[in-house]
Design a protein around this motif. Structure first.
Motif, PDB file in Angstrom:
ATOM      1  N   ALA A  29       2.661   1.496   0.630  1.00 20.38           N
ATOM      2  CA  ALA A  29       2.033   1.766   1.924  1.00 20.38           C
ATOM      3  C   ALA A  29       1.265   3.086   1.950  1.00 20.38           C
ATOM      4  O   ALA A  29       0.286   3.253   2.675  1.00 20.38           O
ATOM      5  CB  ALA A  29       3.104   1.749   3.012  1.00 20.38           C
ATOM      6  N   GLU A  34      -4.240   6.829   4.280  1.00 18.37           N
ATOM      7  CA  GLU A  34      -5.483   7.551   4.623  1.00 18.37           C
ATOM      8  C   GLU A  34      -6.555   6.612   5.188  1.00 18.37           C
ATOM      9  O   GLU A  34      -7.650   7.060   5.523  1.00 18.37           O
ATOM     10  CB  GLU A  34      -5.979   8.316   3.398  1.00 18.37           C
ATOM     11  CG  GLU A  34      -5.132   9.581   3.138  1.00 18.37           C
ATOM     12  CD  GLU A  34      -5.104  10.004   1.687  1.00 18.37           C
ATOM     13  OE1 GLU A  34      -4.570   9.222   0.868  1.00 18.37           O
ATOM     14  OE2 GLU A  34      -5.587  11.102   1.382  1.00 18.37           O
ATOM     15  N   PHE A  40       6.012   2.814   6.128  1.00 17.72           N
ATOM     16  CA  PHE A  40       7.271   2.320   6.692  1.00 17.72           C
ATOM     17  C   PHE A  40       8.306   3.427   6.819  1.00 17.72           C
ATOM     18  O   PHE A  40       9.065   3.472   7.785  1.00 17.72           O
ATOM     19  CB  PHE A  40       7.818   1.194   5.805  1.00 17.72           C
ATOM     20  CG  PHE A  40       6.935  -0.022   5.811  1.00 17.72           C
ATOM     21  CD1 PHE A  40       6.004  -0.232   4.800  1.00 17.72           C
ATOM     22  CD2 PHE A  40       7.018  -0.952   6.841  1.00 17.72           C
ATOM     23  CE1 PHE A  40       5.175  -1.347   4.823  1.00 17.72           C
ATOM     24  CE2 PHE A  40       6.197  -2.064   6.867  1.00 17.72           C
ATOM     25  CZ  PHE A  40       5.267  -2.259   5.862  1.00 17.72           C
ATOM     26  N   GLN A 108       2.322  -3.779  -2.974  1.00 18.96           N
ATOM     27  CA  GLN A 108       3.368  -4.196  -2.043  1.00 18.96           C
ATOM     28  C   GLN A 108       2.750  -4.358  -0.653  1.00 18.96           C
ATOM     29  O   GLN A 108       3.410  -4.832   0.275  1.00 18.96           O
ATOM     30  CB  GLN A 108       4.487  -3.164  -1.978  1.00 18.96           C
ATOM     31  CG  GLN A 108       5.178  -2.908  -3.306  1.00 18.96           C
ATOM     32  CD  GLN A 108       6.128  -1.725  -3.221  1.00 18.96           C
ATOM     33  OE1 GLN A 108       7.295  -1.863  -2.818  1.00 18.96           O
ATOM     34  NE2 GLN A 108       5.665  -0.558  -3.597  1.00 18.96           N
ATOM     35  N   GLY A 197       1.866   5.865  -3.890  1.00 22.16           N
ATOM     36  CA  GLY A 197       2.178   5.674  -2.468  1.00 22.16           C
ATOM     37  C   GLY A 197       3.309   4.735  -2.182  1.00 22.16           C
ATOM     38  O   GLY A 197       3.245   3.948  -1.237  1.00 22.16           O
ATOM     39  N   THR A 198       4.386   4.808  -2.991  1.00 19.87           N
ATOM     40  CA  THR A 198       5.548   3.998  -2.662  1.00 19.87           C
ATOM     41  C   THR A 198       6.804   4.854  -2.720  1.00 19.87           C
ATOM     42  O   THR A 198       6.948   5.732  -3.570  1.00 19.87           O
ATOM     43  CB  THR A 198       5.692   2.771  -3.586  1.00 19.87           C
ATOM     44  OG1 THR A 198       6.809   1.968  -3.140  1.00 19.87           O
ATOM     45  CG2 THR A 198       5.920   3.174  -5.030  1.00 19.87           C
ATOM     46  N   GLY A 200       9.600   3.632  -3.444  1.00 22.84           N
ATOM     47  CA  GLY A 200      10.471   3.063  -4.483  1.00 22.84           C
ATOM     48  C   GLY A 200      11.781   2.563  -3.908  1.00 22.84           C
ATOM     49  O   GLY A 200      12.770   2.412  -4.615  1.00 22.84           O
ATOM     50  N   VAL A 222       1.773   9.115  -8.099  1.00 27.18           N
ATOM     51  CA  VAL A 222       0.914   9.850  -7.155  1.00 27.18           C
ATOM     52  C   VAL A 222       1.551   9.714  -5.777  1.00 27.18           C
ATOM     53  O   VAL A 222       1.624   8.613  -5.212  1.00 27.18           O
ATOM     54  CB  VAL A 222      -0.507   9.268  -7.127  1.00 27.18           C
ATOM     55  CG1 VAL A 222      -1.357   9.910  -6.013  1.00 27.18           C
ATOM     56  CG2 VAL A 222      -1.179   9.451  -8.492  1.00 27.18           C
ATOM     57  N   ASP A 225       5.155  13.263  -1.566  1.00 30.89           N
ATOM     58  CA  ASP A 225       6.587  13.581  -1.399  1.00 30.89           C
ATOM     59  C   ASP A 225       7.425  12.910  -2.485  1.00 30.89           C
ATOM     60  O   ASP A 225       6.934  12.085  -3.255  1.00 30.89           O
ATOM     61  CB  ASP A 225       7.054  13.106  -0.005  1.00 30.89           C
ATOM     62  CG  ASP A 225       6.358  13.894   1.113  1.00 30.89           C
ATOM     63  OD1 ASP A 225       5.806  13.267   2.022  1.00 30.89           O
ATOM     64  OD2 ASP A 225       6.313  15.147   1.018  1.00 30.89           O
ATOM     65  N   GLY A 239       0.343  14.698  -4.489  1.00 28.43           N
ATOM     66  CA  GLY A 239      -0.917  14.626  -3.765  1.00 28.43           C
ATOM     67  C   GLY A 239      -1.104  13.230  -3.213  1.00 28.43           C
ATOM     68  O   GLY A 239      -0.269  12.339  -3.409  1.00 28.43           O
ATOM     69  N   THR A 240      -2.216  13.020  -2.515  1.00 26.23           N
ATOM     70  CA  THR A 240      -2.421  11.728  -1.848  1.00 26.23           C
ATOM     71  C   THR A 240      -3.344  10.820  -2.664  1.00 26.23           C
ATOM     72  O   THR A 240      -4.091  11.281  -3.532  1.00 26.23           O
ATOM     73  CB  THR A 240      -3.055  11.918  -0.455  1.00 26.23           C
ATOM     74  OG1 THR A 240      -4.418  12.332  -0.631  1.00 26.23           O
ATOM     75  CG2 THR A 240      -2.289  12.933   0.369  1.00 26.23           C
ATOM     76  N   ALA A 241      -3.305   9.558  -2.309  1.00 21.60           N
ATOM     77  CA  ALA A 241      -4.107   8.552  -3.023  1.00 21.60           C
ATOM     78  C   ALA A 241      -5.598   8.873  -2.942  1.00 21.60           C
ATOM     79  O   ALA A 241      -6.314   8.880  -3.950  1.00 21.60           O
ATOM     80  CB  ALA A 241      -3.834   7.182  -2.425  1.00 21.60           C
TER      81      ALA A 241
HETATM   82  N1  APR Z   1      -0.985   8.961  -0.515  1.00 25.04           N
HETATM   83  C1  APR Z   1       0.026   8.608  -1.350  1.00 25.04           C
HETATM   84  N2  APR Z   1       1.298   8.414  -0.960  1.00 25.04           N
HETATM   85  C2  APR Z   1       1.559   8.588   0.348  1.00 25.04           C
HETATM   86  C3  APR Z   1       0.575   8.963   1.291  1.00 25.04           C
HETATM   87  C4  APR Z   1      -0.742   9.141   0.809  1.00 25.04           C
HETATM   88  N3  APR Z   1      -1.734   9.503   1.636  1.00 25.04           N
HETATM   89  N4  APR Z   1       1.168   9.049   2.521  1.00 25.04           N
HETATM   90  C5  APR Z   1       2.465   8.729   2.340  1.00 25.04           C
HETATM   91  N5  APR Z   1       2.708   8.466   1.031  1.00 25.04           N
HETATM   92  C6  APR Z   1       3.962   8.058   0.404  1.00 25.04           C
HETATM   93  C7  APR Z   1       5.217   8.494   1.113  1.00 25.04           C
HETATM   94  O1  APR Z   1       5.634   9.776   0.645  1.00 25.04           O
HETATM   95  C8  APR Z   1       6.207   7.398   0.665  1.00 25.04           C
HETATM   96  O2  APR Z   1       6.824   7.781  -0.559  1.00 25.04           O
HETATM   97  O3  APR Z   1       3.976   6.642   0.431  1.00 25.04           O
HETATM   98  C9  APR Z   1       5.325   6.183   0.412  1.00 25.04           C
HETATM   99  C10 APR Z   1       5.466   5.093   1.449  1.00 25.04           C
HETATM  100  O4  APR Z   1       6.772   4.589   1.336  1.00 25.04           O
HETATM  101  P1  APR Z   1       7.215   3.386   2.298  1.00 25.04           P
HETATM  102  O5  APR Z   1       6.793   3.697   3.685  1.00 25.04           O
HETATM  103  O6  APR Z   1       8.653   3.119   1.996  1.00 25.04           O
HETATM  104  O7  APR Z   1       6.316   2.162   1.827  1.00 25.04           O
HETATM  105  P2  APR Z   1       6.539   1.245   0.556  1.00 25.04           P
HETATM  106  O8  APR Z   1       7.131   2.030  -0.565  1.00 25.04           O
HETATM  107  O9  APR Z   1       5.279   0.546   0.308  1.00 25.04           O
HETATM  108  O10 APR Z   1       7.629   0.191   1.105  1.00 25.04           O
HETATM  109  C11 APR Z   1       7.939  -0.896   0.262  1.00 25.04           C
HETATM  110  O11 APR Z   1       9.217  -1.893   2.049  1.00 25.04           O
HETATM  111  O12 APR Z   1       9.450  -2.360   4.298  1.00 25.04           O
HETATM  112  C12 APR Z   1       9.101  -2.886   3.067  1.00 25.04           C
HETATM  113  O13 APR Z   1       7.690  -4.713   2.716  1.00 25.04           O
HETATM  114  C13 APR Z   1       7.677  -3.350   3.065  1.00 25.04           C
HETATM  115  O14 APR Z   1       6.089  -3.362   1.220  1.00 25.04           O
HETATM  116  C14 APR Z   1       7.006  -2.544   1.953  1.00 25.04           C
HETATM  117  C15 APR Z   1       8.181  -2.113   1.104  1.00 25.04           C
END
Ligand code: APR
Length: 253
Positions: A29, A34, A40, A108, A197-198, A200, A222, A225, A239-241
């Protein structure tokens, strides 16, 4: 507040991008953050800090409150239709075009920003919020088009009453087998995996970094946090995507 990425790590990952025969990119996500699409689990702004996933991202929740769940996804769909691919999406698609046969993108995300940025072959692990399907197989064995059941929130089949649901993977559901197989295959064959941007937090997607590393790939994350899979990475780029992917993937060197 995330610190800036380590320039030495950044240069090392860039060198591996240049040398890689196959790059597998796993996005979450944060890849779309951005572009204005909420993540999430980000503290305070993440969707799961405001909504209950058991109510809004499960079959039981949909059966219990179909209109509430349908309306929530309709609202998210509208936001995604207004969103634009960001510089990170565009950098990935440009890299894939300039290095034919090198890039696999596994996401994802249920938005279509990778596809609208110019990477239609993106592997979708968690479905497509812009698509819809029937909640159950047709009791009459017919193959009606859910898009034709336009009436209702959610739409319902006029003949058998079957409900239309968003074509996304809810908690407790199996992921699409072909997508998982393709993602596992790409993770095992790549020289470099970029995880963008996950958090994990959700498997099996989160396991792809371990699959790649175990198969001998280098792994770079990347993310501004910490994530639950930072230990799988050879490099963690804070850093960000949209800020890091363009310099990492720029082939005009
Ligand atoms: N660039 C990169 N990473 C970013 C940015 C950014 N601009 N902004 C936030 N992040 C990071 C956050 O630090 C976090 O580690 O993106 C990550 C988002 O994590 P989640 O909100 O948990 O999303 P995701 O990992 O995709 O969730 C996995 O969970 O709820 C289910 O199906 C849903 O596909 C999703 C899955």
């Amino acid at each position: 507040m995330a610190e800036a990425p380590d320039p030495v790590a950044l240069a090392a990952v860039r060198a591996h991008v240049d040398a890689a025969r196959r790059v597998c990119v796993l996005t979450g996500a944060g890849m779309s953050a951005e572009s204005g699409i909420a993540t999430f689990r980000d503290p305070a702004t993440g969707l799961w800090s405001k909504f209950d996933p058991a109510v809004l991202a499960s079959v039981e929740g949909f059966r219990a409150q179909p209109q509430h769940v349908w309306d929530w996804y309709a609202q998210r769909r509208e936001g995604m239709r207004r969103a634009r691919p960001n510089a990170g999406h565009l950098a990935l698609a440009a890299f894939g075009r300039q290095r034919p046969g090198v890039l696999t993108v596994v996401t994802q995300n249920v938005d279509d920003l990778h596809q609208r940025a110019g990477w239609p072959e993106t592997i979708r692990l968690h479905g497509d919020i812009l698509a819809a399907r029937w909640l159950t197989p047709c009791p009459r064995g017919k193959a009606c088009d859910p898009a034709a059941a336009a009436v209702g929130r959610p739409p319902r089949c006029a003949e058998c009453g079957n409900l239309v649901r968003p074509d996304v993977v809810w908690f407790g559901e199996m992921l699409p087998e072909r997508a998982v197989d393709a993602a596992e295959h790409a993770a095992r064959r790549c020289d470099l995996m970029l995880v963008v941007g996950t958090s994990g937090a959700v498997w099996p997607a989160a396991g792809l970094a371990h699959t790649a590393r175990r198969a001998g790939a280098r792994v770079a994350i990347v993310n501004p946090d910490d994530s639950e899979i930072d230990d799988e990475a050879h490099w963690v780029l804070r850093g960000t995507a949209a800020t890091l992917l363009p310099p990492l993937l720029d082939t005009r060197r």
